[in-house]
Design a protein around this motif. Structure first.
Motif, PDB file in Angstrom:
ATOM      1  N   VAL A  53      -3.729   6.892  -3.267  1.00 43.85           N
ATOM      2  CA  VAL A  53      -3.265   5.556  -2.870  1.00 43.85           C
ATOM      3  C   VAL A  53      -2.971   4.750  -4.127  1.00 43.85           C
ATOM      4  O   VAL A  53      -3.742   4.789  -5.094  1.00 43.85           O
ATOM      5  CB  VAL A  53      -4.317   4.808  -2.024  1.00 43.85           C
ATOM      6  N   VAL A  54      -1.860   4.034  -4.109  1.00 48.39           N
ATOM      7  CA  VAL A  54      -1.540   3.110  -5.192  1.00 48.39           C
ATOM      8  C   VAL A  54      -1.166   1.775  -4.569  1.00 48.39           C
ATOM      9  O   VAL A  54      -0.355   1.721  -3.637  1.00 48.39           O
ATOM     10  CB  VAL A  54      -0.363   3.620  -6.060  1.00 48.39           C
ATOM     11  N   LEU A  55      -1.780   0.710  -5.056  1.00 50.56           N
ATOM     12  CA  LEU A  55      -1.428  -0.644  -4.605  1.00 50.56           C
ATOM     13  C   LEU A  55      -0.449  -1.262  -5.601  1.00 50.56           C
ATOM     14  O   LEU A  55      -0.660  -1.193  -6.811  1.00 50.56           O
ATOM     15  CB  LEU A  55      -2.669  -1.523  -4.490  1.00 50.56           C
ATOM     16  N   LEU A  56       0.622  -1.823  -5.077  1.00 46.64           N
ATOM     17  CA  LEU A  56       1.593  -2.549  -5.896  1.00 46.64           C
ATOM     18  C   LEU A  56       1.412  -4.033  -5.592  1.00 46.64           C
ATOM     19  O   LEU A  56       1.506  -4.444  -4.435  1.00 46.64           O
ATOM     20  CB  LEU A  56       3.009  -2.083  -5.572  1.00 46.64           C
ATOM     21  N   VAL A  57       1.137  -4.809  -6.635  1.00 39.29           N
ATOM     22  CA  VAL A  57       0.895  -6.242  -6.455  1.00 39.29           C
ATOM     23  C   VAL A  57       2.084  -7.033  -6.999  1.00 39.29           C
ATOM     24  O   VAL A  57       2.462  -6.894  -8.162  1.00 39.29           O
ATOM     25  CB  VAL A  57      -0.406  -6.690  -7.157  1.00 39.29           C
ATOM     26  N   LEU A  72       4.514   7.959  -3.099  1.00 38.54           N
ATOM     27  CA  LEU A  72       3.804   8.455  -4.284  1.00 38.54           C
ATOM     28  C   LEU A  72       4.772   9.174  -5.233  1.00 38.54           C
ATOM     29  O   LEU A  72       4.595   9.122  -6.457  1.00 38.54           O
ATOM     30  CB  LEU A  72       2.667   9.379  -3.874  1.00 38.54           C
ATOM     31  N   ARG A  73       5.779   9.816  -4.678  1.00 36.36           N
ATOM     32  CA  ARG A  73       6.791  10.446  -5.525  1.00 36.36           C
ATOM     33  C   ARG A  73       7.526   9.390  -6.351  1.00 36.36           C
ATOM     34  O   ARG A  73       7.822   9.601  -7.541  1.00 36.36           O
ATOM     35  CB  ARG A  73       7.789  11.224  -4.664  1.00 36.36           C
ATOM     36  N   LYS A  74       7.795   8.232  -5.733  1.00 36.05           N
ATOM     37  CA  LYS A  74       8.454   7.137  -6.461  1.00 36.05           C
ATOM     38  C   LYS A  74       7.543   6.597  -7.569  1.00 36.05           C
ATOM     39  O   LYS A  74       8.017   6.253  -8.661  1.00 36.05           O
ATOM     40  CB  LYS A  74       8.840   6.023  -5.497  1.00 36.05           C
ATOM     41  N   ILE A  75       6.239   6.518  -7.282  1.00 36.36           N
ATOM     42  CA  ILE A  75       5.294   6.085  -8.316  1.00 36.36           C
ATOM     43  C   ILE A  75       5.350   7.045  -9.495  1.00 36.36           C
ATOM     44  O   ILE A  75       5.346   6.629 -10.662  1.00 36.36           O
ATOM     45  CB  ILE A  75       3.855   6.005  -7.754  1.00 36.36           C
ATOM     46  N   ASP A  76       5.420   8.354  -9.204  1.00 33.26           N
ATOM     47  CA  ASP A  76       5.483   9.351 -10.278  1.00 33.26           C
ATOM     48  C   ASP A  76       6.780   9.235 -11.076  1.00 33.26           C
ATOM     49  O   ASP A  76       6.824   9.626 -12.247  1.00 33.26           O
ATOM     50  CB  ASP A  76       5.337  10.758  -9.695  1.00 33.26           C
ATOM     51  N   VAL A 119       7.166  -7.996  -9.505  1.00 32.65           N
ATOM     52  CA  VAL A 119       6.060  -7.035  -9.570  1.00 32.65           C
ATOM     53  C   VAL A 119       5.195  -7.327 -10.787  1.00 32.65           C
ATOM     54  O   VAL A 119       5.706  -7.534 -11.895  1.00 32.65           O
ATOM     55  CB  VAL A 119       6.596  -5.589  -9.641  1.00 32.65           C
ATOM     56  N   VAL A 120       3.882  -7.324 -10.583  1.00 33.39           N
ATOM     57  CA  VAL A 120       2.943  -7.635 -11.666  1.00 33.39           C
ATOM     58  C   VAL A 120       2.182  -6.405 -12.149  1.00 33.39           C
ATOM     59  O   VAL A 120       2.038  -6.184 -13.348  1.00 33.39           O
ATOM     60  CB  VAL A 120       1.944  -8.727 -11.233  1.00 33.39           C
ATOM     61  N   MET A 121       1.678  -5.572 -11.235  1.00 32.99           N
ATOM     62  CA  MET A 121       0.872  -4.429 -11.649  1.00 32.99           C
ATOM     63  C   MET A 121       0.768  -3.394 -10.543  1.00 32.99           C
ATOM     64  O   MET A 121       1.154  -3.639  -9.391  1.00 32.99           O
ATOM     65  CB  MET A 121      -0.535  -4.878 -12.060  1.00 32.99           C
ATOM     66  N   LEU A 122       0.241  -2.213 -10.904  1.00 34.37           N
ATOM     67  CA  LEU A 122      -0.088  -1.150  -9.964  1.00 34.37           C
ATOM     68  C   LEU A 122      -1.574  -0.854 -10.086  1.00 34.37           C
ATOM     69  O   LEU A 122      -2.153  -0.986 -11.169  1.00 34.37           O
ATOM     70  CB  LEU A 122       0.704   0.124 -10.272  1.00 34.37           C
ATOM     71  N   LEU A 123      -2.197  -0.445  -8.981  1.00 29.44           N
ATOM     72  CA  LEU A 123      -3.617  -0.107  -8.998  1.00 29.44           C
ATOM     73  C   LEU A 123      -3.831   1.234  -8.313  1.00 29.44           C
ATOM     74  O   LEU A 123      -3.638   1.369  -7.104  1.00 29.44           O
ATOM     75  CB  LEU A 123      -4.436  -1.193  -8.283  1.00 29.44           C
ATOM     76  N   ASP A 124      -4.202   2.246  -9.105  1.00 30.23           N
ATOM     77  CA  ASP A 124      -4.559   3.548  -8.545  1.00 30.23           C
ATOM     78  C   ASP A 124      -5.892   3.442  -7.810  1.00 30.23           C
ATOM     79  O   ASP A 124      -6.831   2.795  -8.312  1.00 30.23           O
ATOM     80  CB  ASP A 124      -4.733   4.584  -9.663  1.00 30.23           C
ATOM     81  N   VAL A 157       0.857  -1.185   0.000  1.00 35.96           N
ATOM     82  CA  VAL A 157       0.000   0.000   0.000  1.00 35.96           C
ATOM     83  C   VAL A 157       0.894   1.236   0.000  1.00 35.96           C
ATOM     84  O   VAL A 157       1.624   1.486   0.960  1.00 35.96           O
ATOM     85  CB  VAL A 157      -0.920   0.021   1.232  1.00 35.96           C
ATOM     86  N   ILE A 158       0.842   1.984  -1.079  1.00 36.12           N
ATOM     87  CA  ILE A 158       1.697   3.162  -1.235  1.00 36.12           C
ATOM     88  C   ILE A 158       0.829   4.412  -1.106  1.00 36.12           C
ATOM     89  O   ILE A 158      -0.020   4.690  -1.967  1.00 36.12           O
ATOM     90  CB  ILE A 158       2.403   3.131  -2.603  1.00 36.12           C
TER      91      ILE A 158
END
Length: 280
Positions: free
Chosen positions: A179-183, A164-168, A246-251, A157-158
């Motif tokens: 929130v972004v979920l990394l699966v 979130l800066r790393k996601i960007d 890592v498989v996916m991200l979910l906003d 859970v990000i």
């Protein structure tokens, strides 16, 4: 939201006086239940009258605003105080509120509504995701089936500013989500299928991710499935264990009231089922 009904934003209304005896006879035919509310009328700057219902009793805490338009495509100015639009959401109909009051609502939708309503949101308003909603989403992922029940998934859970800066850094597709979920999954804890060519990790993590996005829609949280990023870079940025892939991200978040926050125009377009299904 605007008036709802059988055709979402459009319904027939008949407003005229009737004899008291007739009214009592009709009320006797109604299902039991009562909606207590006080109605206020507020004229907006564009001249439209907004009827604002402040509910009490078992619907305490609910405020619903309606504007009556001459047609579905009539333009109107959205007041700054207006919240989420609920046109067509039957839970907000008076008849439904009398039977299923707002204070007794559960975070649940009909499954058919979930799979029809879920879409990829491309613009979020940045408001927080409630902990109760996030917990429900994560619980649904935990219940997802996996090969041999190995449960090799790992969901991150990000939501911190740094995360979130790393996601960007990874992708331009966060779209303002808070929130972004990394699966990911554990590559050392997978099932190898007959033929020794395929393993269960990616598909199991994908099933988990599907549960997560549908559960998000179920609790009123819009979402967007992301694969527009480098999984290896994601693993490096977040310092994930060597054995995880890592498989996916979910906003996750609430949709912004702009076109990008709404479903695409072709969202409901589907091929005929005989083009995608074959009986053998």
């Amino acid at each position: 939201g605007r008036n709802g009904g059988a055709d979402a934003a459009r319904r027939a209304e008949f407003e005229y006086e009737i004899p008291v005896a007739d009214a009592r006879a009709m009320l006797a035919l109604c299902e039991p239940g009562l909606c207590e509310k006080v109605r206020h009328v507020e004229r907006a700057a564009d001249g439209h009258d907004w009827e604002i219902d402040v509910f009490h009793g078992k619907n305490e805490g609910l405020v619903v605003a309606e504007v009556e338009l001459g047609s579905e495509d009539e333009m109107f100015e959205r007041p700054s105080w207006l919240g989420e639009e609920v046109t067509g959401d039957k839970r907000y109909y008076n008849s439904c509120l009398a039977q299923n009051p707002y204070t007794e609502w559960k975070l649940i939708m009909e499954f058919s509504d979930v799979i029809q309503n879920r879409y990829a949101c491309k613009k979020f308003d940045g408001t927080p995701v409630a902990k109760e909603a996030l917990d429900a989403i994560l619980a649904a992922g935990r219940l997802a089936p996996t090969a041999k029940n190995l449960q090799e998934q790992h969901v991150y859970v990000i939501q911190s500013e740094e995360g979130l800066r790393k996601i960007d850094e990874l992708t331009p597709c966060r779209y303002g989500a808070p929130v972004v979920l990394l699966v990911a999954f554990d590559t050392t804890n997978v099932f190898t299928y007959p033929g020794d060519k395929y393993k269960s990790g990616v598909e199991d993590a994908t099933i988990v991710a599907t549960h997560l996005c549908l559960a998000a829609t179920n609790v009123g949280i819009e979402n967007c499935w992301l694969n527009f990023f480098d999984p290896d870079k994601a693993k490096e940025l977040f310092g994930l264990p060597e054995n995880e892939q890592v498989v996916m991200l979910l906003d996750l978040g609430h949709a912004a009231d702009v076109p990008a926050g709404k479903p695409l125009k072709n969202h409901t377009s589907r091929k005929p089922i005989d083009e995608t299904v074959t009986y053998l």
